[in-house]
Motif scaffolding. Structure first.
Motif, mmCIF file in Angstrom:
data_model
loop_
_atom_site.group_PDB
_atom_site.id
_atom_site.type_symbol
_atom_site.label_atom_id
_atom_site.label_comp_id
_atom_site.label_asym_id
_atom_site.label_seq_id
_atom_site.Cartn_x
_atom_site.Cartn_y
_atom_site.Cartn_z
ATOM 1 N N LYS A 17 -56.056 -27.150 -25.040
ATOM 2 C CA LYS A 17 -56.130 -26.635 -23.664
ATOM 3 C C LYS A 17 -55.919 -25.133 -23.567
ATOM 4 C CE LYS A 17 -54.280 -30.985 -21.926
ATOM 5 N NZ LYS A 17 -53.035 -31.604 -21.504
ATOM 6 N N ARG A 18 -55.400 -24.539 -24.659
ATOM 7 C CA ARG A 18 -55.151 -23.095 -24.719
ATOM 8 C C ARG A 18 -54.230 -22.621 -23.591
ATOM 9 N NH1 ARG A 18 -59.803 -19.482 -26.446
ATOM 10 N NH2 ARG A 18 -58.152 -18.668 -27.723
ATOM 11 N N ILE A 19 -53.198 -23.432 -23.288
ATOM 12 C CA ILE A 19 -52.268 -23.027 -22.225
ATOM 13 C C ILE A 19 -51.100 -22.194 -22.766
ATOM 14 C CG2 ILE A 19 -52.869 -24.844 -20.583
ATOM 15 C CD1 ILE A 19 -50.543 -26.480 -21.548
ATOM 16 N N TYR A 20 -51.071 -22.014 -24.073
ATOM 17 C CA TYR A 20 -50.065 -21.131 -24.686
ATOM 18 C C TYR A 20 -50.791 -20.159 -25.617
ATOM 19 C CZ TYR A 20 -47.229 -25.120 -23.327
ATOM 20 O OH TYR A 20 -46.665 -26.150 -22.625
ATOM 21 N N ARG A 21 -50.235 -18.955 -25.757
ATOM 22 C CA ARG A 21 -50.759 -17.988 -26.733
ATOM 23 C C ARG A 21 -50.093 -18.230 -28.083
ATOM 24 N NH1 ARG A 21 -55.024 -15.892 -27.365
ATOM 25 N NH2 ARG A 21 -55.052 -15.181 -25.229
ATOM 26 N N PHE A 22 -48.779 -18.573 -28.017
ATOM 27 C CA PHE A 22 -48.049 -18.817 -29.262
ATOM 28 C C PHE A 22 -46.919 -19.798 -29.026
ATOM 29 C CE2 PHE A 22 -45.980 -15.053 -27.388
ATOM 30 C CZ PHE A 22 -44.639 -15.418 -27.413
ATOM 31 N N ILE A 23 -46.435 -20.359 -30.123
ATOM 32 C CA ILE A 23 -45.253 -21.239 -30.095
ATOM 33 C C ILE A 23 -44.370 -20.818 -31.257
ATOM 34 C CG2 ILE A 23 -44.374 -23.602 -30.113
ATOM 35 C CD1 ILE A 23 -47.270 -24.545 -29.520
ATOM 36 N N ILE A 24 -43.086 -20.662 -30.976
ATOM 37 C CA ILE A 24 -42.113 -20.375 -32.034
ATOM 38 C C ILE A 24 -41.241 -21.621 -32.193
ATOM 39 C CG2 ILE A 24 -40.160 -18.934 -32.736
ATOM 40 C CD1 ILE A 24 -41.462 -16.636 -31.136
ATOM 41 N N PHE A 25 -41.117 -22.058 -33.449
ATOM 42 C CA PHE A 25 -40.334 -23.249 -33.774
ATOM 43 C C PHE A 25 -39.114 -22.835 -34.588
ATOM 44 C CE2 PHE A 25 -44.863 -24.336 -33.867
ATOM 45 C CZ PHE A 25 -44.930 -25.400 -32.977
ATOM 46 N N LYS A 26 -38.020 -23.569 -34.402
ATOM 47 C CA LYS A 26 -36.860 -23.324 -35.249
ATOM 48 C C LYS A 26 -36.283 -24.653 -35.715
ATOM 49 C CE LYS A 26 -32.902 -23.045 -32.124
ATOM 50 N NZ LYS A 26 -31.801 -22.191 -31.737
ATOM 51 N N ILE A 27 -35.539 -24.585 -36.816
ATOM 52 C CA ILE A 27 -34.875 -25.778 -37.323
ATOM 53 C C ILE A 27 -33.482 -25.802 -36.723
ATOM 54 C CG2 ILE A 27 -33.970 -26.952 -39.365
ATOM 55 C CD1 ILE A 27 -36.301 -25.732 -40.953
ATOM 56 N N ASP A 28 -33.188 -26.901 -36.047
ATOM 57 C CA ASP A 28 -31.909 -27.051 -35.372
ATOM 58 C C ASP A 28 -31.368 -28.444 -35.691
ATOM 59 O OD1 ASP A 28 -29.788 -26.417 -33.679
ATOM 60 O OD2 ASP A 28 -30.802 -27.225 -31.916
ATOM 61 N N LYS A 36 -39.700 -21.298 -28.303
ATOM 62 C CA LYS A 36 -40.297 -20.460 -27.265
ATOM 63 C C LYS A 36 -41.790 -20.716 -27.175
ATOM 64 C CE LYS A 36 -40.747 -15.568 -25.857
ATOM 65 N NZ LYS A 36 -41.089 -15.889 -24.517
ATOM 66 N N LEU A 37 -42.281 -20.711 -25.923
ATOM 67 C CA LEU A 37 -43.711 -20.850 -25.664
ATOM 68 C C LEU A 37 -44.203 -19.548 -25.055
ATOM 69 C CD1 LEU A 37 -43.534 -24.378 -24.005
ATOM 70 C CD2 LEU A 37 -44.420 -23.868 -26.278
ATOM 71 N N GLY A 38 -45.314 -19.032 -25.557
ATOM 72 C CA GLY A 38 -45.882 -17.792 -25.033
ATOM 73 C C GLY A 38 -47.032 -18.077 -24.080
ATOM 74 N N ASN A 39 -47.023 -17.436 -22.923
ATOM 75 C CA ASN A 39 -48.108 -17.587 -21.946
ATOM 76 C C ASN A 39 -49.410 -17.031 -22.510
ATOM 77 O OD1 ASN A 39 -46.344 -18.594 -19.971
ATOM 78 N ND2 ASN A 39 -45.710 -16.527 -19.462
ATOM 79 N N PRO A 40 -50.559 -17.515 -22.012
ATOM 80 C CA PRO A 40 -51.849 -17.016 -22.516
ATOM 81 C C PRO A 40 -52.028 -15.500 -22.356
ATOM 82 C CG PRO A 40 -52.172 -18.973 -21.171
ATOM 83 C CD PRO A 40 -50.725 -18.604 -21.055
ATOM 84 N N GLU A 41 -51.358 -14.900 -21.372
ATOM 85 C CA GLU A 41 -51.505 -13.457 -21.135
ATOM 86 C C GLU A 41 -50.697 -12.625 -22.128
ATOM 87 O OE1 GLU A 41 -49.672 -15.294 -18.401
ATOM 88 O OE2 GLU A 41 -51.656 -16.221 -18.321
ATOM 89 N N ARG A 57 -38.141 -18.522 -38.951
ATOM 90 C CA ARG A 57 -38.821 -19.324 -37.930
ATOM 91 C C ARG A 57 -40.191 -19.728 -38.460
ATOM 92 N NH1 ARG A 57 -34.460 -19.048 -36.036
ATOM 93 N NH2 ARG A 57 -33.832 -18.607 -33.907
ATOM 94 N N TYR A 58 -40.732 -20.790 -37.842
ATOM 95 C CA TYR A 58 -42.145 -21.117 -38.004
ATOM 96 C C TYR A 58 -42.789 -20.721 -36.679
ATOM 97 C CZ TYR A 58 -40.497 -24.431 -41.585
ATOM 98 O OH TYR A 58 -39.894 -25.022 -42.659
ATOM 99 N N ALA A 59 -44.039 -20.323 -36.741
ATOM 100 C CA ALA A 59 -44.725 -19.986 -35.505
ATOM 101 C C ALA A 59 -46.212 -20.249 -35.646
ATOM 102 C CB ALA A 59 -44.482 -18.518 -35.158
ATOM 103 N N VAL A 60 -46.854 -20.507 -34.511
ATOM 104 C CA VAL A 60 -48.311 -20.554 -34.467
ATOM 105 C C VAL A 60 -48.760 -19.562 -33.407
ATOM 106 C CG1 VAL A 60 -48.683 -22.885 -35.367
ATOM 107 C CG2 VAL A 60 -48.275 -22.581 -32.940
ATOM 108 N N PHE A 61 -49.859 -18.882 -33.705
ATOM 109 C CA PHE A 61 -50.396 -17.884 -32.790
ATOM 110 C C PHE A 61 -51.895 -18.098 -32.668
ATOM 111 C CE2 PHE A 61 -52.142 -13.814 -31.487
ATOM 112 C CZ PHE A 61 -51.270 -13.434 -30.480
ATOM 113 N N ASP A 62 -52.381 -18.192 -31.432
ATOM 114 C CA ASP A 62 -53.804 -18.365 -31.165
ATOM 115 C C ASP A 62 -54.412 -16.975 -31.016
ATOM 116 O OD1 ASP A 62 -56.283 -19.299 -30.483
ATOM 117 O OD2 ASP A 62 -55.682 -20.173 -28.563
ATOM 118 N N PHE A 63 -55.124 -16.531 -32.047
ATOM 119 C CA PHE A 63 -55.634 -15.166 -32.099
ATOM 120 C C PHE A 63 -57.101 -15.105 -31.687
ATOM 121 C CE2 PHE A 63 -57.400 -11.587 -34.702
ATOM 122 C CZ PHE A 63 -56.784 -10.563 -33.983
#
Length: 130
Positions: A17-28, A36-41, A57-63
């Motif tokens: 759906k591309r509703i996030y620009r990025f997601i940051i994951f952590k081990i807890d 954290k979730l990043g807005n598309p803007e 951290r692990y992260a995914v970024f939609d570039f």
């Protein structure tokens, strides 16, 4: 290492759906969770600023980018952030659980390992995307 269902759900939303620009994951507490979730803007700079300077951290970024043929494209980057200043034990935990976590989220196109910000600069991202 468990992966919280929310990680998979949010990743699918980013991918489909591309509703996030990025997601940051952590081990807890022996589990990978969404931090954290990043807005598309939000920009790539917003993303890199959201990563802690001294924790893994692990992260995914939609570039989004334009190819040499002038085509608009997008690639999903998986970034394993492991700064030199983080604790050795933390680095080991993240390194040993990375592959298992990546298997849980399907659709990563480019993987990047970074120990300092220069290893994941926008120039590096652009060169890996093309």
């Amino acid at each position: 290492m468990a992966v919280h269902d929310d990680c998979k759900l949010k990743f699918l939303e980013l991918k489909a759906k591309r509703i996030y620009r990025f997601i940051i994951f952590k081990i807890d507490a022996q589990q990978v969770v969404v931090e954290k979730l990043g807005n598309p803007e939000e920009s790539y700079e917003d993303f890199t600023n959201a990563l802690p300077a001294d924790e893994c951290r692990y992260a995914v970024f939609d570039f989004d980018f334009v190819t040499n043929e002038n085509c608009q494209k997008s690639k999903i980057f998986f970034i394993a952030w492991s700064p030199d200043t983080s604790k050795v034990r933390m680095k080991m935990v993240y390194a040993s659980s990375k592959d298992r976590f990546k298997r849980e989220i399907d659709g990563i196109q480019v993987e990047l390992q970074a120990t300092d910000p220069s290893e994941m600069s926008l120039d590096v991202i652009k060169s890996r995307a093309l």
